[in-house]
Write an enzyme that holds these catalytic residues in place. Sequence first.
Site, PDB file in Angstrom:
ATOM      1  N   ASP A   1      25.197   7.050 -17.477  1.00  0.00           N
ATOM      2  CA  ASP A   1      24.040   7.432 -18.277  1.00  0.00           C
ATOM      3  C   ASP A   1      22.947   7.955 -17.492  1.00  0.00           C
ATOM      4  O   ASP A   1      22.180   7.111 -16.682  1.00  0.00           O
ATOM      5  CB  ASP A   1      23.362   6.559 -19.634  1.00  0.00           C
ATOM      6  CG  ASP A   1      22.367   6.999 -20.317  1.00  0.00           C
ATOM      7  OD1 ASP A   1      21.768   8.196 -20.003  1.00  0.00           O
ATOM      8  OD2 ASP A   1      21.877   6.330 -21.180  1.00  0.00           O
TER       9      ASP A   1
ATOM     10  N   HIS B   1      20.856   1.392 -31.479  1.00  0.00           N
ATOM     11  CA  HIS B   1      19.994   2.380 -31.111  1.00  0.00           C
ATOM     12  C   HIS B   1      19.962   3.649 -31.975  1.00  0.00           C
ATOM     13  O   HIS B   1      20.881   3.549 -32.842  1.00  0.00           O
ATOM     14  CB  HIS B   1      19.910   2.572 -29.688  1.00  0.00           C
ATOM     15  CG  HIS B   1      21.294   3.298 -29.096  1.00  0.00           C
ATOM     16  ND1 HIS B   1      21.565   4.501 -29.187  1.00  0.00           N
ATOM     17  CD2 HIS B   1      22.127   2.935 -28.454  1.00  0.00           C
ATOM     18  CE1 HIS B   1      22.689   4.805 -28.660  1.00  0.00           C
ATOM     19  NE2 HIS B   1      23.138   3.549 -28.179  1.00  0.00           N
TER      20      HIS B   1
ATOM     21  N   GLU C   1      23.691  10.938 -28.989  1.00  0.00           N
ATOM     22  CA  GLU C   1      24.143   9.803 -28.393  1.00  0.00           C
ATOM     23  C   GLU C   1      24.579   8.507 -29.030  1.00  0.00           C
ATOM     24  O   GLU C   1      24.048   7.637 -28.684  1.00  0.00           O
ATOM     25  CB  GLU C   1      23.296   9.480 -27.157  1.00  0.00           C
ATOM     26  CG  GLU C   1      21.756   9.079 -27.403  1.00  0.00           C
ATOM     27  CD  GLU C   1      20.805   8.783 -26.405  1.00  0.00           C
ATOM     28  OE1 GLU C   1      21.237   7.818 -25.536  1.00  0.00           O
ATOM     29  OE2 GLU C   1      19.691   9.336 -26.211  1.00  0.00           O
TER      30      GLU C   1
ATOM     31  N   ARG D   1      29.148   5.073 -24.496  1.00  0.00           N
ATOM     32  CA  ARG D   1      28.096   5.805 -25.234  1.00  0.00           C
ATOM     33  C   ARG D   1      28.745   7.305 -24.847  1.00  0.00           C
ATOM     34  O   ARG D   1      29.278   7.660 -23.562  1.00  0.00           O
ATOM     35  CB  ARG D   1      26.992   5.608 -24.564  1.00  0.00           C
ATOM     36  CG  ARG D   1      25.791   6.545 -25.196  1.00  0.00           C
ATOM     37  CD  ARG D   1      24.175   5.949 -25.188  1.00  0.00           C
ATOM     38  NE  ARG D   1      23.848   5.543 -23.548  1.00  0.00           N
ATOM     39  CZ  ARG D   1      23.768   4.263 -23.218  1.00  0.00           C
ATOM     40  NH1 ARG D   1      24.076   3.334 -23.967  1.00  0.00           N
ATOM     41  NH2 ARG D   1      23.416   4.054 -21.906  1.00  0.00           N
TER      42      ARG D   1
ATOM     43  N   HIS E   1      12.056  10.692 -23.098  1.00  0.00           N
ATOM     44  CA  HIS E   1      11.688  10.418 -24.632  1.00  0.00           C
ATOM     45  C   HIS E   1      10.534  11.211 -24.836  1.00  0.00           C
ATOM     46  O   HIS E   1       9.563  10.828 -24.640  1.00  0.00           O
ATOM     47  CB  HIS E   1      11.807   8.909 -24.692  1.00  0.00           C
ATOM     48  CG  HIS E   1      13.009   8.138 -24.642  1.00  0.00           C
ATOM     49  ND1 HIS E   1      12.987   6.761 -24.552  1.00  0.00           N
ATOM     50  CD2 HIS E   1      14.308   8.717 -24.162  1.00  0.00           C
ATOM     51  CE1 HIS E   1      14.319   6.665 -24.099  1.00  0.00           C
ATOM     52  NE2 HIS E   1      14.950   7.551 -24.012  1.00  0.00           N
TER      53      HIS E   1
ATOM     54  N   HIS F   1      20.222  -0.468 -21.273  1.00  0.00           N
ATOM     55  CA  HIS F   1      19.234  -0.135 -20.101  1.00  0.00           C
ATOM     56  C   HIS F   1      19.556  -0.951 -18.708  1.00  0.00           C
ATOM     57  O   HIS F   1      18.818  -1.170 -18.002  1.00  0.00           O
ATOM     58  CB  HIS F   1      17.803  -0.136 -20.507  1.00  0.00           C
ATOM     59  CG  HIS F   1      17.543   1.112 -21.350  1.00  0.00           C
ATOM     60  ND1 HIS F   1      16.158   1.371 -21.791  1.00  0.00           N
ATOM     61  CD2 HIS F   1      18.302   2.082 -21.803  1.00  0.00           C
ATOM     62  CE1 HIS F   1      16.345   2.312 -22.675  1.00  0.00           C
ATOM     63  NE2 HIS F   1      17.594   2.917 -22.676  1.00  0.00           N
TER      64      HIS F   1
ATOM     65  N   GLU G   1      26.627  11.336 -24.481  1.00  0.00           N
ATOM     66  CA  GLU G   1      25.643  11.734 -24.833  1.00  0.00           C
ATOM     67  C   GLU G   1      25.394  13.065 -24.405  1.00  0.00           C
ATOM     68  O   GLU G   1      25.807  13.327 -23.294  1.00  0.00           O
ATOM     69  CB  GLU G   1      24.348  10.987 -24.190  1.00  0.00           C
ATOM     70  CG  GLU G   1      22.853  11.330 -24.073  1.00  0.00           C
ATOM     71  CD  GLU G   1      22.005  10.535 -23.649  1.00  0.00           C
ATOM     72  OE1 GLU G   1      22.171   9.891 -22.581  1.00  0.00           O
ATOM     73  OE2 GLU G   1      20.818  10.662 -23.888  1.00  0.00           O
TER      74      GLU G   1
ATOM     75  N   TYR H   1      29.052  -0.978 -28.679  1.00  0.00           N
ATOM     76  CA  TYR H   1      28.901  -1.975 -27.690  1.00  0.00           C
ATOM     77  C   TYR H   1      29.391  -3.272 -28.380  1.00  0.00           C
ATOM     78  O   TYR H   1      29.054  -3.702 -29.502  1.00  0.00           O
ATOM     79  CB  TYR H   1      27.343  -1.988 -27.404  1.00  0.00           C
ATOM     80  CG  TYR H   1      26.832  -0.660 -27.130  1.00  0.00           C
ATOM     81  CD1 TYR H   1      27.043  -0.091 -25.897  1.00  0.00           C
ATOM     82  CD2 TYR H   1      26.082  -0.106 -28.343  1.00  0.00           C
ATOM     83  CE1 TYR H   1      26.389   1.396 -25.736  1.00  0.00           C
ATOM     84  CE2 TYR H   1      25.478   1.152 -27.940  1.00  0.00           C
ATOM     85  CZ  TYR H   1      25.734   1.609 -26.578  1.00  0.00           C
ATOM     86  OH  TYR H   1      25.191   2.971 -26.502  1.00  0.00           O
TER      87      TYR H   1
ATOM     88  N   HIS I   1      16.870  11.416 -29.379  1.00  0.00           N
ATOM     89  CA  HIS I   1      15.415  11.280 -29.094  1.00  0.00           C
ATOM     90  C   HIS I   1      15.113  12.909 -28.552  1.00  0.00           C
ATOM     91  O   HIS I   1      15.873  13.483 -28.006  1.00  0.00           O
ATOM     92  CB  HIS I   1      15.032  10.237 -27.942  1.00  0.00           C
ATOM     93  CG  HIS I   1      15.713  10.348 -26.768  1.00  0.00           C
ATOM     94  ND1 HIS I   1      15.588  11.334 -25.588  1.00  0.00           N
ATOM     95  CD2 HIS I   1      16.911   9.591 -26.494  1.00  0.00           C
ATOM     96  CE1 HIS I   1      16.532  10.951 -24.844  1.00  0.00           C
ATOM     97  NE2 HIS I   1      17.223  10.018 -25.119  1.00  0.00           N
TER      98      HIS I   1
ATOM     99  N   ASP J   1      19.521  14.465 -19.581  1.00  0.00           N
ATOM    100  CA  ASP J   1      20.069  13.222 -19.990  1.00  0.00           C
ATOM    101  C   ASP J   1      21.416  13.220 -20.706  1.00  0.00           C
ATOM    102  O   ASP J   1      21.624  13.677 -21.845  1.00  0.00           O
ATOM    103  CB  ASP J   1      18.861  12.598 -21.203  1.00  0.00           C
ATOM    104  CG  ASP J   1      19.229  10.992 -21.490  1.00  0.00           C
ATOM    105  OD1 ASP J   1      20.058  10.467 -20.888  1.00  0.00           O
ATOM    106  OD2 ASP J   1      18.566  10.648 -22.450  1.00  0.00           O
TER     107      ASP J   1
ATOM    108  N   ASP K   1       0.858  -1.277  -0.004  1.00  0.00           N
ATOM    109  CA  ASP K   1       0.145  -0.083   0.037  1.00  0.00           C
ATOM    110  C   ASP K   1       1.021   1.104  -0.158  1.00  0.00           C
ATOM    111  O   ASP K   1       0.455   2.253   0.579  1.00  0.00           O
ATOM    112  CB  ASP K   1      -0.920  -0.184   1.157  1.00  0.00           C
ATOM    113  CG  ASP K   1      -0.346  -0.181   2.488  1.00  0.00           C
ATOM    114  OD1 ASP K   1       1.134  -0.424   2.559  1.00  0.00           O
ATOM    115  OD2 ASP K   1      -0.892  -0.072   3.725  1.00  0.00           O
TER     116      ASP K   1
HETATM  117  N1  GLY Z   1      19.339   5.698 -21.350  1.00  0.00           N
HETATM  118  C1  GLY Z   1      18.204   6.117 -22.090  1.00  0.00           C
HETATM  119  C2  GLY Z   1      18.542   7.181 -23.167  1.00  0.00           C
HETATM  120  O1  GLY Z   1      19.762   7.752 -22.965  1.00  0.00           O
HETATM  121  O2  GLY Z   1      17.614   7.629 -23.893  1.00  0.00           O
HETATM  122 MN    MN Z   2      20.628   8.719 -21.582  1.00  0.00          MN
HETATM  123 MN    MN Z   3      18.934   9.648 -24.111  1.00  0.00          MN
END
Ligand code: GLY
Ligand code: MN
Ligand code: MN
Length: 420
Positions: A235, A325, A359, A381, A336, A218, A383, A363, A329, A246, A13
């Site tokens: 990240d 990927h 980004e 990565r 996103h 992720h 970004e 990998y 975004h 981000d 709860d």
């Molecule tokens: N980790 C999600 C993104 O960078 O979009």
């Molecule tokens: Mn990210």
């Molecule tokens: Mn991102």
Amino acid sequence: MLPASPRARMAHDITYRYRPDPNLYYLTGWEEPESVAVLRLQGDEPTLTLFVRPRDELAETWSGRRLGPQGAIENFGADAAYPIGDLSAKLPELLVGVDTLHFALGRQRPMDDLVLAAVEGARRLARKERTVFPYTIVHPEAHLGAMRLIKDDDEIAALRRVCDTTAAAQLAAMRACRPGMNERDLEAELDYAFRRHGGVGPANPSIVGSGVNATVLHYDRNDAPLRDGDLVLVDAGADQDHYKGDISRTYPVNGRFTNRQRQVYEVVLEAELAAIRAVAPGTTLGAVHHVACRRLIDGLMALEVLAGDPEELLSQSALAPFYPHQTSHWLGLDVHDAAPLDVQTADIELKPGMVFTIEPGLYFPAGAEGCPADLAGLGVRIEDDILVTSTGCEVLTSAVPKAVEEVEREVGSGKGPVQE
Ligand code: GLY
Ligand code: MN
Ligand code: MN
């Protein structure tokens, strides 16, 4: 008609801290759960009707003050307000004379049922009054997606704040990082900085992946030891004033890239910088993605991972095993962020005020097919968050270093983890 997001259950709860629905917040600023906003034209006048939680002394003792219907009118500025329990009785009459209802079907089943019943109720009333009822139901993001794509000055100011907070957190983690710590120690640095700089917390589960964990896009367990000689991919983004940051950075746990790590890192960095240089009004994220992909292909050829004609390799999806990927975004009230529903993100012409990430990454999961042995287990990565300006773009997250020498200087340069 925009319902508030449901509360998300954390345990039995207990619910997670409430985060308001971006569309509802965007159009009204209303932040309480268990609410529904109905925005209508009455004649030419836009009106806001709110259905909200009624005042309740006992409930407010447990979970804090509510404005209630009276407060929603007097303090918040709604044109009309009712207790949420009155929604099914009141909604049909609010829908009479309206031919199009903007409502997201399929999100909350009980709300769908209530709305469909109200549409049927409105049909009966409308027949008596010789007027229309909502014979068309449109997804609200058909319009809100286009509106939210271009940020106004207040939104850009909020995005600057959350990007600053996110940058401060990334820098704190980088400076704290040392072999022998755990991924969770870096996450703790992020969380501490998010709060210290005015954020609500992380916008989504932070990713702190060291060694092979960096190849899990992720990854969010964040509980492995940080080993001397490994890279760590961080990240993360803050949630502040409803807007999201981000940022990804990847760095050596011990502050020194090995030759191979550095070669891969520089390929990703080159791709990221080239993609950023490609941003300007009039181009598209599809074109920006192509620039990043082309650089990554060139880099993989130099690393002798791929061979052949670069454009042919691109069209054959040769990059996909190592870069599965997209490059970008949209970013805003959501990590996103919302976008128009009738056109692909890749095809939208960039305009000043649009904000998105760039980004690229590479990998090499251990044991993956076509993966050279000496690259196995590496993930990188980088970004940043980008604002389109009238002449090009501005990197909102440039406060976090990414050049090799600067990264090597920063990693481990802080006091280390907070000592008890
Ligand atoms: N980790 C999600 C993104 O960078 O979009
Ligand atoms: Mn990210
Ligand atoms: Mn991102």
